[in-house]
Design an enzyme around this catalytic site. Structure first.
Site, mmCIF file in Angstrom:
data_model
loop_
_atom_site.group_PDB
_atom_site.id
_atom_site.type_symbol
_atom_site.label_atom_id
_atom_site.label_comp_id
_atom_site.label_asym_id
_atom_site.label_seq_id
_atom_site.Cartn_x
_atom_site.Cartn_y
_atom_site.Cartn_z
ATOM 1 N N THR A 1 51.691 1.587 64.487
ATOM 2 C CA THR A 1 50.718 2.373 63.719
ATOM 3 C C THR A 1 51.311 3.709 63.265
ATOM 4 O O THR A 1 51.146 4.078 62.093
ATOM 5 C CB THR A 1 49.426 2.574 64.527
ATOM 6 O OG1 THR A 1 48.885 1.290 64.857
ATOM 7 C CG2 THR A 1 48.395 3.369 63.745
ATOM 8 N N GLU A 29 52.060 8.230 54.240
ATOM 9 C CA GLU A 29 52.277 9.625 53.831
ATOM 10 C C GLU A 29 53.442 9.739 52.848
ATOM 11 O O GLU A 29 53.397 10.547 51.925
ATOM 12 C CB GLU A 29 52.525 10.518 55.043
ATOM 13 C CG GLU A 29 51.255 10.956 55.733
ATOM 14 C CD GLU A 29 51.454 12.195 56.560
ATOM 15 O OE1 GLU A 29 51.120 13.300 56.076
ATOM 16 O OE2 GLU A 29 51.947 12.058 57.692
ATOM 17 N N HIS A 54 44.539 0.277 61.320
ATOM 18 C CA HIS A 54 45.671 -0.655 61.333
ATOM 19 C C HIS A 54 45.058 -2.004 61.689
ATOM 20 O O HIS A 54 44.740 -2.257 62.847
ATOM 21 C CB HIS A 54 46.707 -0.206 62.356
ATOM 22 C CG HIS A 54 48.016 -0.895 62.220
ATOM 23 N ND1 HIS A 54 49.139 -0.468 62.889
ATOM 24 C CD2 HIS A 54 48.412 -1.974 61.506
ATOM 25 C CE1 HIS A 54 50.159 -1.253 62.597
ATOM 26 N NE2 HIS A 54 49.738 -2.182 61.756
#
Length: 123
Positions: free
Chosen positions: A27, A35, A61
């Site tokens: 994750t 990002e 996730h």
């Protein structure tokens, strides 16, 4: 919309980054890839001497990806308000969606930001 890609290796598994004990895409690495895509998407909004900083992220996730899978993350700008930029994020592997969420970044002056960081006053 921008994308970022990686492949699942032993180095970005949950076991390797200590976010679990399985050899599946972690994750934290999915979030980092999301990002990265957001950083690419914000580039056209930046002026000379500016960068962006992440201030909030909320992701799910939703599926595991094994070693060897190719992972692609996408970031789409959904709103802007002065220096604040909001993104819709998604990630998928070779076969399935694996994650989704939202992310907020702020556009900042790079030099001023770093000067405040290292200023003894920090105001």
């Amino acid at each position: 919309m921008e994308t970022a890609t990686t492949s699942v290796t032993i180095k970005n598994t949950a076991k390797a980054v200590k976010s679990g004990n399985l050899d599946v895409f972690s994750t934290p690495m999915m979030i980092a890839l999301m990002e990265e895509a957001a950083c690419k998407a914000i580039i056209p909004l930046l002026e000379e001497g500016q960068t962006s900083v992440g201030v909030a992220i909320a992701v799910e996730h939703t599926a595991a990806s094994p070693i060897g899978a190719k992972i692609t993350a996408t970031a789409h700008i959904t709103a802007t308000d002065k220096r604040k930029v909001i993104f819709e994020l998604a990630a998928h592997d070779d076969a399935n969606p694996i994650g989704k969420g939202t992310h907020t970044r702020y556009i900042v002056d790079t030099e001023a930001f770093m000067n405040r960081l290292y200023s003894p006053d920090k105001s």
